[in-house]
Design a protein around this motif. Structure first.
Motif, mmCIF file in Angstrom:
data_model
loop_
_atom_site.group_PDB
_atom_site.id
_atom_site.type_symbol
_atom_site.label_atom_id
_atom_site.label_comp_id
_atom_site.label_asym_id
_atom_site.label_seq_id
_atom_site.Cartn_x
_atom_site.Cartn_y
_atom_site.Cartn_z
ATOM 1 N N SER A 47 0.824 -1.203 0.000
ATOM 2 C CA SER A 47 0.000 0.000 0.000
ATOM 3 C C SER A 47 0.864 1.261 0.000
ATOM 4 O O SER A 47 0.607 2.208 -0.753
ATOM 5 C CB SER A 47 -0.916 -0.007 1.222
ATOM 6 O OG SER A 47 -1.700 1.155 1.276
ATOM 7 N N GLU A 48 1.899 1.271 0.826
ATOM 8 C CA GLU A 48 2.784 2.442 0.899
ATOM 9 C C GLU A 48 3.575 2.617 -0.398
ATOM 10 O O GLU A 48 3.794 3.740 -0.851
ATOM 11 C CB GLU A 48 3.730 2.296 2.091
ATOM 12 C CG GLU A 48 3.023 2.412 3.441
ATOM 13 C CD GLU A 48 3.948 2.154 4.608
ATOM 14 O OE1 GLU A 48 5.138 1.828 4.372
ATOM 15 O OE2 GLU A 48 3.483 2.265 5.754
ATOM 16 N N ALA A 102 2.579 1.707 -3.404
ATOM 17 C CA ALA A 102 1.653 2.201 -4.426
ATOM 18 C C ALA A 102 1.351 3.680 -4.242
ATOM 19 O O ALA A 102 1.142 4.406 -5.217
ATOM 20 C CB ALA A 102 0.357 1.398 -4.385
ATOM 21 N N ALA A 103 1.373 4.135 -2.985
ATOM 22 C CA ALA A 103 1.073 5.542 -2.700
ATOM 23 C C ALA A 103 2.310 6.428 -2.782
ATOM 24 O O ALA A 103 2.218 7.639 -2.595
ATOM 25 C CB ALA A 103 0.449 5.657 -1.309
ATOM 26 N N GLY A 104 3.476 5.835 -3.062
ATOM 27 C CA GLY A 104 4.716 6.596 -3.128
ATOM 28 C C GLY A 104 5.199 7.059 -1.771
ATOM 29 O O GLY A 104 5.952 8.034 -1.664
ATOM 30 N N LYS A 105 4.782 6.349 -0.725
ATOM 31 C CA LYS A 105 5.147 6.741 0.642
ATOM 32 C C LYS A 105 6.056 5.719 1.332
ATOM 33 O O LYS A 105 6.223 5.747 2.545
ATOM 34 C CB LYS A 105 3.870 6.928 1.478
ATOM 35 C CG LYS A 105 2.944 8.009 0.958
ATOM 36 C CD LYS A 105 1.686 8.101 1.809
ATOM 37 C CE LYS A 105 0.755 9.191 1.300
ATOM 38 N NZ LYS A 105 -0.487 9.278 2.110
ATOM 39 N N LEU A 106 6.644 4.839 0.539
ATOM 40 C CA LEU A 106 7.459 3.774 1.120
ATOM 41 C C LEU A 106 8.809 4.292 1.584
ATOM 42 O O LEU A 106 9.533 4.955 0.836
ATOM 43 C CB LEU A 106 7.665 2.654 0.091
ATOM 44 C CG LEU A 106 8.505 1.461 0.548
ATOM 45 C CD1 LEU A 106 7.804 0.731 1.688
ATOM 46 C CD2 LEU A 106 8.761 0.514 -0.617
ATOM 47 N N ASP A 107 9.162 3.976 2.813
ATOM 48 C CA ASP A 107 10.488 4.262 3.345
ATOM 49 C C ASP A 107 11.346 3.025 3.104
ATOM 50 O O ASP A 107 11.129 1.984 3.749
ATOM 51 C CB ASP A 107 10.408 4.561 4.846
ATOM 52 C CG ASP A 107 11.785 4.770 5.477
ATOM 53 O OD1 ASP A 107 12.792 4.788 4.727
ATOM 54 O OD2 ASP A 107 11.842 4.896 6.715
ATOM 55 N N PRO A 108 12.307 3.065 2.166
ATOM 56 C CA PRO A 108 13.099 1.873 1.850
ATOM 57 C C PRO A 108 13.876 1.340 3.035
ATOM 58 O O PRO A 108 14.219 0.154 3.074
ATOM 59 C CB PRO A 108 14.037 2.350 0.734
ATOM 60 C CG PRO A 108 14.067 3.832 0.855
ATOM 61 C CD PRO A 108 12.721 4.230 1.372
ATOM 62 N N ASN A 109 14.133 2.187 4.007
ATOM 63 C CA ASN A 109 14.877 1.736 5.186
ATOM 64 C C ASN A 109 14.007 0.925 6.147
ATOM 65 O O ASN A 109 14.520 0.314 7.086
ATOM 66 C CB ASN A 109 15.467 2.943 5.920
ATOM 67 C CG ASN A 109 16.500 3.675 5.079
ATOM 68 O OD1 ASN A 109 17.335 3.052 4.430
ATOM 69 N ND2 ASN A 109 16.436 4.997 5.076
#
Length: 203
Positions: A158-159, A161-168
């Motif tokens: 979900s994150e 897809a919303a461009g809110k993913l924190d790769p860390n």
């Protein structure tokens, strides 16, 4: 499922498993406007390949379009429905008195007597640009740990897809190298977090 015609949500199972076993999942998830498909595939026999990339007996598929288009039109309520349906289905494969098995490889290859990750059930999601991400679930997980892992994975999708993913937030994600266009992810119960798994690294 061919890449060009993949559904928004799907379930793929070995044809030896009666479709009736997935009727509850199908009824719960089905919704107007949702491209949902339940498909069977033949038993492929012995494998020659990397164990963790081998399709499990049951695979839940979540398309990128589920987050990108369907939820935007149908609302977030269906996301809650999907999570509940996934949880109910996975309970058949984790915990006491659930199926156990081994991977049989082609001639000349070793058998995996006690697979670290379930060979019966997994979740695969379309990550876009021809890539997919697969959630591996440890064979010794109980239903509660399995649900923790699935919830974390669905939140990850979900994150993203919303461009809110924190790769860390996912250990190893920033340096991950997909194998065959597939990224493998597992849930670390000690860290209570997802982490990337390298199928070519030390076991």
């Amino acid at each position: 499922m061919e890449r060009a015609s993949r559904p928004q949500v799907g379930l793929i199972h070995l044809e030896v498993i009666d479709r009736f076993n997935f009727a509850e999942f199908e009824t719960a998830v089905r919704s107007e406007g949702l491209d949902l498909r339940i498909e069977s595939r033949p038993d492929p026999g012995p494998y020659a390949g990397i164990e963790w990339l081998i399709p499990t007996a049951v695979v839940i598929y979540i398309g990128k379009a589920y987050f990108d288009s369907f939820l935007k039109e149908a609302g977030k309520d269906h996301y809650t429905v999907l999570k509940a349906a996934v949880s109910s289905l996975s309970s058949k494969f984790f915990g006491k008195n659930t199926p156990k098995g081994r991977v049989v490889f082609s001639e000349g290859k070793a058998e995996s007597e006690h697979p670290r990750y379930s060979i019966f059930y997994s979740i695969v999601a379309d990550f876009g640009d021809g890539y997919s991400v697969k959630l591996l679930l440890q064979s010794d997980f109980d239903a509660d740990l399995c649900n923790e892992a699935q919830d974390a994975f669905l939140q990850f999708l979900s994150e993203a897809a919303a461009g809110k993913l924190d790769p860390n937030a996912v250990k190893g994600l920033s340096t991950a190298k997909p194998i065959g266009h597939t990224l493998l992810i597992a849930y670390n119960p000690d860290r209570r977090a997802l982490e990337v798994i390298d199928p070519l690294g030390p076991r």
